[in-house]
Scaffold this motif. Sequence first.
Motif, PDB file in Angstrom:
ATOM      1  N   THR A 144      51.843  32.087  65.583  1.00 24.02           N
ATOM      2  CA  THR A 144      51.370  30.861  65.066  1.00 24.02           C
ATOM      3  C   THR A 144      50.100  30.289  65.770  1.00 24.02           C
ATOM      4  O   THR A 144      49.948  30.407  67.018  1.00 24.02           O
ATOM      5  N   PHE A 145      49.372  29.726  64.860  1.00 29.29           N
ATOM      6  CA  PHE A 145      48.169  29.093  65.512  1.00 29.29           C
ATOM      7  C   PHE A 145      47.995  27.631  65.398  1.00 29.29           C
ATOM      8  O   PHE A 145      48.098  27.085  64.073  1.00 29.29           O
ATOM      9  N   ILE A 146      47.994  26.969  66.268  1.00 26.92           N
ATOM     10  CA  ILE A 146      47.952  25.597  66.328  1.00 26.92           C
ATOM     11  C   ILE A 146      46.400  25.126  66.569  1.00 26.92           C
ATOM     12  O   ILE A 146      45.868  25.322  67.498  1.00 26.92           O
ATOM     13  N   HIS A 147      45.734  24.721  65.496  1.00 26.94           N
ATOM     14  CA  HIS A 147      44.132  24.962  65.456  1.00 26.94           C
ATOM     15  C   HIS A 147      43.691  23.658  65.993  1.00 26.94           C
ATOM     16  O   HIS A 147      44.515  22.662  66.261  1.00 26.94           O
ATOM     17  N   GLN A 148      42.554  23.396  66.522  1.00 28.29           N
ATOM     18  CA  GLN A 148      41.845  22.247  66.997  1.00 28.29           C
ATOM     19  C   GLN A 148      41.778  21.265  65.961  1.00 28.29           C
ATOM     20  O   GLN A 148      42.182  20.022  66.249  1.00 28.29           O
ATOM     21  N   GLU A 149      41.328  21.725  64.673  1.00 26.45           N
ATOM     22  CA  GLU A 149      41.133  20.739  63.897  1.00 26.45           C
ATOM     23  C   GLU A 149      42.641  20.724  63.034  1.00 26.45           C
ATOM     24  O   GLU A 149      43.013  21.654  62.632  1.00 26.45           O
ATOM     25  N   LEU A 150      43.212  19.561  63.038  1.00 26.67           N
ATOM     26  CA  LEU A 150      44.643  19.464  62.530  1.00 26.67           C
ATOM     27  C   LEU A 150      44.906  19.630  61.220  1.00 26.67           C
ATOM     28  O   LEU A 150      44.175  19.113  60.389  1.00 26.67           O
ATOM     29  N   ASN A 151      45.749  20.308  60.843  1.00 27.66           N
ATOM     30  CA  ASN A 151      46.058  20.697  59.520  1.00 27.66           C
ATOM     31  C   ASN A 151      47.018  19.779  58.924  1.00 27.66           C
ATOM     32  O   ASN A 151      48.115  20.096  58.538  1.00 27.66           O
ATOM     33  N   ILE A 152      46.950  18.263  58.768  1.00 31.42           N
ATOM     34  CA  ILE A 152      47.618  17.387  58.367  1.00 31.42           C
ATOM     35  C   ILE A 152      47.309  16.920  56.982  1.00 31.42           C
ATOM     36  O   ILE A 152      46.572  16.770  56.611  1.00 31.42           O
ATOM     37  N   GLN A 193      48.924  15.368  66.394  1.00 25.66           N
ATOM     38  CA  GLN A 193      48.645  16.752  67.211  1.00 25.66           C
ATOM     39  C   GLN A 193      50.324  17.101  67.857  1.00 25.66           C
ATOM     40  O   GLN A 193      50.485  18.260  67.718  1.00 25.66           O
ATOM     41  N   MET A 194      51.058  16.055  68.096  1.00 27.53           N
ATOM     42  CA  MET A 194      52.225  16.391  68.443  1.00 27.53           C
ATOM     43  C   MET A 194      53.224  16.832  67.295  1.00 27.53           C
ATOM     44  O   MET A 194      53.970  17.979  67.416  1.00 27.53           O
ATOM     45  N   ILE A 195      52.840  16.349  66.032  1.00 30.03           N
ATOM     46  CA  ILE A 195      53.452  17.071  64.879  1.00 30.03           C
ATOM     47  C   ILE A 195      53.087  18.554  64.718  1.00 30.03           C
ATOM     48  O   ILE A 195      54.163  19.116  64.372  1.00 30.03           O
ATOM     49  N   GLU A 196      51.974  18.840  64.944  1.00 25.88           N
ATOM     50  CA  GLU A 196      51.347  20.089  64.476  1.00 25.88           C
ATOM     51  C   GLU A 196      52.222  21.039  65.836  1.00 25.88           C
ATOM     52  O   GLU A 196      52.403  22.359  65.578  1.00 25.88           O
ATOM     53  N   ILE A 197      52.346  20.396  66.861  1.00 23.34           N
ATOM     54  CA  ILE A 197      52.973  21.320  68.094  1.00 23.34           C
ATOM     55  C   ILE A 197      54.496  21.814  67.412  1.00 23.34           C
ATOM     56  O   ILE A 197      54.918  22.606  67.688  1.00 23.34           O
ATOM     57  N   ALA A 198      55.094  20.512  67.020  1.00 21.98           N
ATOM     58  CA  ALA A 198      56.578  20.606  66.792  1.00 21.98           C
ATOM     59  C   ALA A 198      56.602  21.701  65.467  1.00 21.98           C
ATOM     60  O   ALA A 198      57.529  22.460  65.552  1.00 21.98           O
ATOM     61  N   LYS A 199      55.646  21.416  64.591  1.00 22.06           N
ATOM     62  CA  LYS A 199      55.483  22.529  63.480  1.00 22.06           C
ATOM     63  C   LYS A 199      55.504  24.023  63.976  1.00 22.06           C
ATOM     64  O   LYS A 199      56.536  24.786  63.334  1.00 22.06           O
ATOM     65  N   ALA A 200      54.799  24.244  64.855  1.00 28.34           N
ATOM     66  CA  ALA A 200      54.665  25.536  65.499  1.00 28.34           C
ATOM     67  C   ALA A 200      56.176  26.005  66.232  1.00 28.34           C
ATOM     68  O   ALA A 200      56.426  27.001  65.948  1.00 28.34           O
ATOM     69  N   LEU A 201      56.687  25.143  66.635  1.00 30.07           N
ATOM     70  CA  LEU A 201      58.082  25.316  67.523  1.00 30.07           C
ATOM     71  C   LEU A 201      59.024  25.667  66.286  1.00 30.07           C
ATOM     72  O   LEU A 201      59.961  26.176  66.849  1.00 30.07           O
ATOM     73  N   LEU A 202      58.838  25.007  65.390  1.00 27.48           N
ATOM     74  CA  LEU A 202      60.020  25.325  64.361  1.00 27.48           C
ATOM     75  C   LEU A 202      59.689  26.517  63.666  1.00 27.48           C
ATOM     76  O   LEU A 202      60.983  26.982  62.904  1.00 27.48           O
ATOM     77  N   THR A 203      58.840  27.288  63.821  1.00 33.97           N
ATOM     78  CA  THR A 203      58.667  28.772  63.204  1.00 33.97           C
ATOM     79  C   THR A 203      59.305  29.556  64.082  1.00 33.97           C
ATOM     80  O   THR A 203      59.494  30.951  63.723  1.00 33.97           O
ATOM     81  N   ASP A 204      59.810  29.506  65.416  1.00 36.33           N
ATOM     82  CA  ASP A 204      60.562  30.538  66.138  1.00 36.33           C
ATOM     83  C   ASP A 204      59.701  31.701  66.341  1.00 36.33           C
ATOM     84  O   ASP A 204      59.819  32.695  66.489  1.00 36.33           O
TER      85      ASP A 204
END
Length: 493
Positions: free
Chosen positions: A80-88, A146-157
């Motif tokens: 999983t890639f958490i990008h610098q430019e947020l994909n919200i 940013q925290m939403i993006e991090i949480a999204k990555a953690l949800l992917t296992d």
Amino acid sequence: MQITMREIHKAFGSNQVLSGVDFELRNGEVHALMGENGAGKSTLMNILTGLHKLDQGSISIDGKEHYFSNPKEAEKFGITFIHQELNIWPDMTVLENLFIGKELKNSFGFLKTSEMKALAEEQFKKLSVSIPLDLEAGQCSVGQQQMIEIAKALLTDAKVIIMDEPTAALTEREIQKLFEVIAALKKEGVSIVYISHRMEEIFAICDRITVMRDGKTVDTKNIPETSFDEVVRKMVGRELTERFPQRTPSLGETILEIKHLTKKGSFENVSFSVKTGEILGVSGLMGAGRTEIMRAIFGLDGFDSGEILVNGKQEFIKYPHQAIKLGIGFITEDRKDEGLVLDFSISDNVVLPSLKSFAPNFIIKEKDERDFVELLIKRLTVKTQSSTTRVGSLSGGNQQKVVIAKWVGIGPKVLIMDEPTRGVDVGAKREIYQLMNELTDRGVAIIMVSSELPEILGMSDRVLVVHEGKISGELVKEEATQERIMTLATGGQ
């Protein structure tokens, strides 16, 4: 998961971005990837996750050659890639953003909303995040997104998480929570590629570091075997003197004064002033109201009561064009959506706020405009082949330089800088700090909002601390310390 990338080459047209890069990620390690803006770090990770195809080289995962055709394929595989430019997606709720493309459904195809909410709340609890799941994501601050993006990555296992400037919009408290999560993931065998320009973070949480320069691998070392100075030298290819340039401010008269500014639900009874030649640092935790205050001053958002005085005269600023006319510039923290028009060229972006000065008779003086843009590109060392290059194709750090060039170009009397060095490498940061000194030497007043305490301490002549929408304290340079600022930021005295 172990990943080995060997002799990676990539060019976009005539622009050779990567020239034989080597990178290795071990199982359960936090590996720092560092380099100046435009060194090729994000491109390398985009090749790994299948967003770009490599021109030459090989990628092995757990000893077998493996290539992804797109990022979704990589994510399914566990990268999983958490990008610098947020994909919200701003018009969708926080919950919808967390599960977009990964919605949980029952056998009839209906959404398992309760189950998704429970999983989301569990991840938010781990991150100490408190954001309503039914809130539209566009109403969240950059830090919350940013925290939403991090949480999204953690949800992917995920087995591998790539974090590109994950703390750029976070404050010290959120950063510490993220570090705790990273440590827990590491214990579970998750590997993390950590791309950051914040040297303190690299030495605090990473096991190894790979330094890139001009699209090539310079070195890979264990963190205990290297130092801040060595990493900087390898990144920029030269010795860098002090991190923060010396300031010898010559303060003049008060140019901007804010009196009892209030906006219900955002900030209350905010009063402060700034003098010509001064850098006023503004610190506080995420959601404290720092950005909201600055947006109100610039006319982006309204306020309920209070006064704004420029040169002692009360001004009624309802729109940004009125602020610009008074000589106030605003470098927004959200460069992607508010600071730049990504499909426009560098030149078009830079001249936007000052276009009238190049067209006194409604005809643009193209040579004057071109010379003006070239001067600013050179001064801010924007890495580009041409001023006609589309801004969206630049690295995040070079985009930030274009935003700064745009507002420096109006010849401001007051410059509000909200997270001015977000996503900018250590060498470029110093260039921005030197530019700030040059501006204040010319009598410009700077208000600098920053989540980086070393930056606040290194560049500010005075520090305002915001807590829950109120000014909780003011510190002169000599009495400002990280401990005092954090005490005031958390409601202490």
